[in-house]
Design a protein around this motif. Structure first.
Motif, PDB file in Angstrom:
ATOM      1  N   LYS A 212      31.003  52.783  24.376  1.00  0.00           N
ATOM      2  CA  LYS A 212      31.832  51.860  23.607  1.00  0.00           C
ATOM      3  C   LYS A 212      32.354  50.734  24.488  1.00  0.00           C
ATOM      4  O   LYS A 212      32.416  49.567  24.068  1.00  0.00           O
ATOM      5  N   LEU A 257      38.662  41.557  16.945  1.00  0.00           N
ATOM      6  CA  LEU A 257      39.216  42.790  16.374  1.00  0.00           C
ATOM      7  C   LEU A 257      38.275  43.974  16.583  1.00  0.00           C
ATOM      8  O   LEU A 257      38.729  45.109  16.798  1.00  0.00           O
ATOM      9  N   GLU A 258      36.978  43.722  16.542  1.00  0.00           N
ATOM     10  CA  GLU A 258      36.017  44.805  16.815  1.00  0.00           C
ATOM     11  C   GLU A 258      36.102  45.227  18.275  1.00  0.00           C
ATOM     12  O   GLU A 258      35.975  46.420  18.593  1.00  0.00           O
ATOM     13  N   SER A 261      38.943  47.601  18.567  1.00  0.00           N
ATOM     14  CA  SER A 261      38.573  48.928  18.071  1.00  0.00           C
ATOM     15  C   SER A 261      37.738  49.693  19.105  1.00  0.00           C
ATOM     16  O   SER A 261      37.980  50.881  19.358  1.00  0.00           O
ATOM     17  N   SER A 264      39.903  50.555  22.290  1.00  0.00           N
ATOM     18  CA  SER A 264      40.901  51.578  21.972  1.00  0.00           C
ATOM     19  C   SER A 264      40.256  52.951  21.808  1.00  0.00           C
ATOM     20  O   SER A 264      40.766  53.957  22.313  1.00  0.00           O
ATOM     21  N   SER A 265      39.125  52.993  21.105  1.00  0.00           N
ATOM     22  CA  SER A 265      38.402  54.265  20.938  1.00  0.00           C
ATOM     23  C   SER A 265      37.904  54.787  22.277  1.00  0.00           C
ATOM     24  O   SER A 265      37.960  55.998  22.545  1.00  0.00           O
ATOM     25  N   SER A 303      41.996  45.976  25.598  1.00  0.00           N
ATOM     26  CA  SER A 303      42.383  46.120  24.193  1.00  0.00           C
ATOM     27  C   SER A 303      43.552  45.198  23.858  1.00  0.00           C
ATOM     28  O   SER A 303      43.527  44.481  22.844  1.00  0.00           O
ATOM     29  N   THR A 404      39.336  43.953   9.081  1.00  0.00           N
ATOM     30  CA  THR A 404      38.560  44.804   9.984  1.00  0.00           C
ATOM     31  C   THR A 404      37.608  43.936  10.810  1.00  0.00           C
ATOM     32  O   THR A 404      37.228  42.838  10.390  1.00  0.00           O
TER      33      THR A 404
END
Length: 466
Positions: A212, A257-258, A261, A264-265, A303, A404
């Motif tokens: 990721k 924003l992606e 995500s 953060s993941s 992030s 999103t």
């Protein structure tokens, strides 16, 4: 922001001939076993050279090529062990230094790992590290070219292509990390080696996190390329009005924003091994280690940075799409972004990375974005305070309006190379085809002989009696 710089591991010397026995009647794989030992020795040598070389001079491309040479040999040995053509007379032991584990005094201890699966996993991890670092070096060589007014359009496009090459390298790295977490480490489990003795570097959670992170790093560079033309056109007087070459603003904040995500993941997954200690004791001290603080801090910083940039572009979108109707909203978004960037600047973004130049680069990027936000905020606030008089919404009201994210790039699936020898190799398939052809020819000759005996030749006067 610069991508993460991985510390590369080193590995101990090993000879496959010490524990691999060729069981074929013709001793067909003896030379290949020796070649595999040489290929691994080359890998060890390059890693040692890189370890002793300054950061700017590390030859990651050479390492990638050496790994491309070694991995087919390792796959060949593993395929032959599975088929029984090679027998292991003793347990294979490979030693590697861990580089993602948290240690006192920042030492990277050497640990012993059993099985061929361990060497495959460690080699692939090193491969992904090298691709990521190579991308980082490529980007570093470009400088802030999109803000250089002296650069020609041809030169800018050439540097755009180099930036795109770095994106590709990171997408490949993400694919390898994914292959590690979804295939290699699972195969290692099935081979009878549990996860209790492994360092965080070789856990499924951490490799999923790294996949990721690499994809988010690639997306970060893709956003930069996406904005390259407009940044060049806007270099003289940054801020509103935006140039005609400026790309879609909604796409920009959704890309950011992606990234939020993904980072953060990744951080959540990277923290998993530290919170779940293995229940069984292990001889490897790293089996109880956590992921190093540098990586965790990098993910948290990245992030937070992309959150601020998403808020910035949400504000610009509100201001540019309808300043008379959404002027207050534009001010609110930009005030939020300004506060976040100021907190990062005061908090010393990137200090935990421990590299002075990288720290300066990250703080410089935050300062640049803070200046950019200030320009947009001043413009939209002036219009709202003097012309439109729109109410400025509260932060909690804005929170519900955040959409999103979407991906700008995708990971490139890793396809393992064909074995250099043994089952699955090109040579093995050729020999199998030749053997099948000979067998078919023998069967054809036998059929002709049977047909000849069943139908004997006749002669003149056969069947006539005098």
């Amino acid at each position: 922001m610069s991508t993460y710089l991985f510390e590369l591991p080193t590995t101990g010397a090993i000879s496959f001939g010490d524990f691999c026995v060729d069981t074929t009647a013709s001793n067909a794989y003896a030379s290949h076993i020796a070649e595999a030992t040489q290929a691994r020795a080359n890998l060890r040598g390059v890693l040692k050279v890189i370890k002793r070389t300054d950061t700017d001079d590390k030859d990651y491309l050479r390492l990638i090529k050496v790994l491309d040479d070694y991995l087919p040999y390792l796959h060949g040995i593993m395929a032959c062990v599975t088929s029984g053509d090679i027998r292991l007379k003793s347990e294979a032991q490979f030693s590697w230094r861990t580089t993602l584990s948290a240690h006192l005094f920042h030492m990277s201890p050497r640990i012993a790992l059993a099985s061929l699966h361990a060497d495959l996993a460690s080699s692939l991890l090193t491969y992904a590290f090298a691709l990521s670092n190579f991308a980082r070096v490529t980007v570093s060589s470009l400088g802030s070219y999109e803000h250089d007014r002296a650069i020609s359009e041809t030169e800018r496009k050439a540097k755009d292509e180099k930036l795109n090459f770095a994106v590709t390298m990171l997408c490949r790295a993400s694919g390898i990390f994914t292959y590690m977490s979804e295939k290699v480490l699972l195969d290692w489990d099935k081979a009878g080696e549990g996860a209790s003795g492994r360092p965080p570097d070789l856990s499924k959670e951490v490799n999923s996190a790294l996949a990721k992170m690499a994809l988010a790093d690639a997306q970060t560079l893709a956003i930069r390329k996406f904005l390259s033309k407009s940044a060049y056109d806007n270099a003289v007087s940054p801020g509103p009005p935006l140039p005609k070459s400026h790309p879609s603003i909604p796409l920009i904040f959704k890309f950011h924003l992606e990234c939020v995500s993904l980072y953060s993941s990744a951080r959540t997954l990277a923290m998993t091994p530290g919170s779940a200690r293995p229940s069984s004791p292990s001889s490897n001290p790293d089996s109880n280690a956590e992921v190093c603080v540098e990586l965790r801090r990098y993910l948290a910083d990245a992030s937070a940075f992309h959150v601020a940039l998403a808020h910035k572009w949400l504000g610009v979108d509100a201001g540019e799409s309808g300043v008379h109707e959404r002027g207050g909203e534009a001010v609110a978004w930009l005030l939020w972004a300004k506060k976040e960037l100021e907190d990062m600047k005061e908090g010393g973004l990137g200090i935990a990375v421990g590299r002075d130049r990288e720290k300066r680069g990250r703080k410089g990027r935050v300062a640049d974005e803070l200046e950019s936000v200030g320009v947009f905020l001043k413009h939209y606030k002036k219009i709202n305070d003097s012309l439109t008089f729109q109410p400025v919404p509260k932060q909690q009201d804005l929170q519900a309006r955040i959409p999103t994210g979407i991906l700008a790039v995708h990971a490139k699936s890793y396809k393992p190379p064909s074995p250099a020898f043994g089952p699955g190799s090109v040579e093995y398939a050729r020999l199998q085809t030749e053997a099948l052809t000979l067998l078919e020819e023998d069967d054809s000759s036998g059929d002709e002989a049977v047909a000849s005996s069943a139908n004997p030749r006749t002669y003149a006067g056969a069947g006539s009696y005098f």
